[in-house]
Design a protein around this motif. Structure first.
Motif, PDB file in Angstrom:
ATOM      1  N   ALA A  67       0.826  -1.204   0.000  1.00  0.00           N
ATOM      2  CA  ALA A  67       0.000   0.000   0.000  1.00  0.00           C
ATOM      3  C   ALA A  67       0.863   1.257   0.000  1.00  0.00           C
ATOM      4  O   ALA A  67       0.496   2.287  -0.584  1.00  0.00           O
ATOM      5  CB  ALA A  67      -0.915  -0.014   1.209  1.00  0.00           C
ATOM      6  N   ASP A  69       3.436   1.773  -1.552  1.00  0.00           N
ATOM      7  CA  ASP A  69       3.957   2.058  -2.888  1.00  0.00           C
ATOM      8  C   ASP A  69       2.954   2.792  -3.771  1.00  0.00           C
ATOM      9  O   ASP A  69       3.286   3.198  -4.895  1.00  0.00           O
ATOM     10  CB  ASP A  69       4.375   0.740  -3.572  1.00  0.00           C
ATOM     11  CG  ASP A  69       5.580   0.102  -2.891  1.00  0.00           C
ATOM     12  OD1 ASP A  69       6.344   0.855  -2.243  1.00  0.00           O
ATOM     13  OD2 ASP A  69       5.735  -1.130  -2.991  1.00  0.00           O
ATOM     14  N   VAL A  70       1.724   2.914  -3.320  1.00  0.00           N
ATOM     15  CA  VAL A  70       0.707   3.626  -4.113  1.00  0.00           C
ATOM     16  C   VAL A  70       1.047   5.123  -4.099  1.00  0.00           C
ATOM     17  O   VAL A  70       1.220   5.705  -3.023  1.00  0.00           O
ATOM     18  CB  VAL A  70      -0.708   3.382  -3.551  1.00  0.00           C
ATOM     19  CG1 VAL A  70      -1.736   4.210  -4.332  1.00  0.00           C
ATOM     20  CG2 VAL A  70      -1.042   1.898  -3.615  1.00  0.00           C
ATOM     21  N   GLY A  74      -0.191   6.566  -0.510  1.00  0.00           N
ATOM     22  CA  GLY A  74       0.419   5.338   0.018  1.00  0.00           C
ATOM     23  C   GLY A  74       0.493   5.301   1.534  1.00  0.00           C
ATOM     24  O   GLY A  74       0.160   4.289   2.164  1.00  0.00           O
TER      25      GLY A  74
END
Length: 211
Positions: A67, A69-70, A74
């Motif tokens: 998550a 890395d979003v 993130g």
């Protein structure tokens, strides 16, 4: 060191007492071992809880990493997963603590199951057995080399039961006081008989190895 008496009956009683003590110790060691193993079974739920918490913490940690890395959101997306990972770690710690408590209980019960009955037996066996060994060894020392029968005779006069002294020939006390060797020998034999030892020259040759 004199470990056992010479008369077979007394020696048999001593050997039986020693063997009985060893068997008693072995019995309670085996009982304690069985109880220890049985109590450790109670740690299985704690192990399951620990594994579950570790699994949850690992999975949530992986999800948090993904998550994070979003782009843009993130950190916000990873926050719930981090919280769940921390909760999983707490659950895992609780499971480990439960296992430690069960392990401690198992160890304490095992020690108590050995210490109490074995300690009770030793308190009864040690004074009797070691007391005899000490007295018999001292008496044997008096017999080695040139036997000092006068000390043994004096000990018999001071401590032997009156019926045992009364069974001696009349005048034994006066003869001992006058230094009669036969009277000295008879009185020394009374003391040695109490310990299960023989006078030099009486019966089979005394063993030299403490038996």
């Amino acid at each position: 060191m004199q470990l056992y008496a010479h008369p077979p009956a007394q020696r048999t009683r001593q050997v039986a007492a020693d063997a009985g003590l060893l068997a008693w110790v072995l019995l309670w060691v085996l009982v304690a071992r069985a109880v220890h193993g049985a109590v450790l079974v109670l740690a299985a739920p704690g192990l399951a809880v620990e594994d579950l918490g570790r699994s949850v913490a690992g999975n949530m940690g992986s999800a948090s990493g993904a998550a994070r890395d979003v782009p843009l959101v993130g950190d916000e997306l990873s926050a719930p997963f981090d919280a769940l990972a921390d909760a999983g770690a707490s659950v895992s710690g609780a499971g480990q603590a439960a296992q430690d408590a069960v392990g401690t209980l198992a160890a304490v019960l095992a020690v108590v199951l050995v210490a109490l009955p074995v300690g009770w037996a030793l308190l009864r066996w040690l004074p009797w057995r070691l007391g005899w060994v000490q007295e018999a060894t001292a008496a044997r020392t008096l017999l080695d080399g040139t036997p000092d029968l006068h000390l043994l005779a004096a000990r018999a006069l001071a401590t032997a039961p009156l019926p045992r002294l009364a069974a001696l020939p009349a005048g034994t006390g006066a003869a001992w006081h006058a230094g009669d060797p036969a009277a000295v020998r008879a009185l020394a034999a009374v003391e040695l008989h109490r310990l299960g030892l023989r006078l030099p020259g009486d019966g089979p040759t005394r063993a030299k190895c403490g038996s």
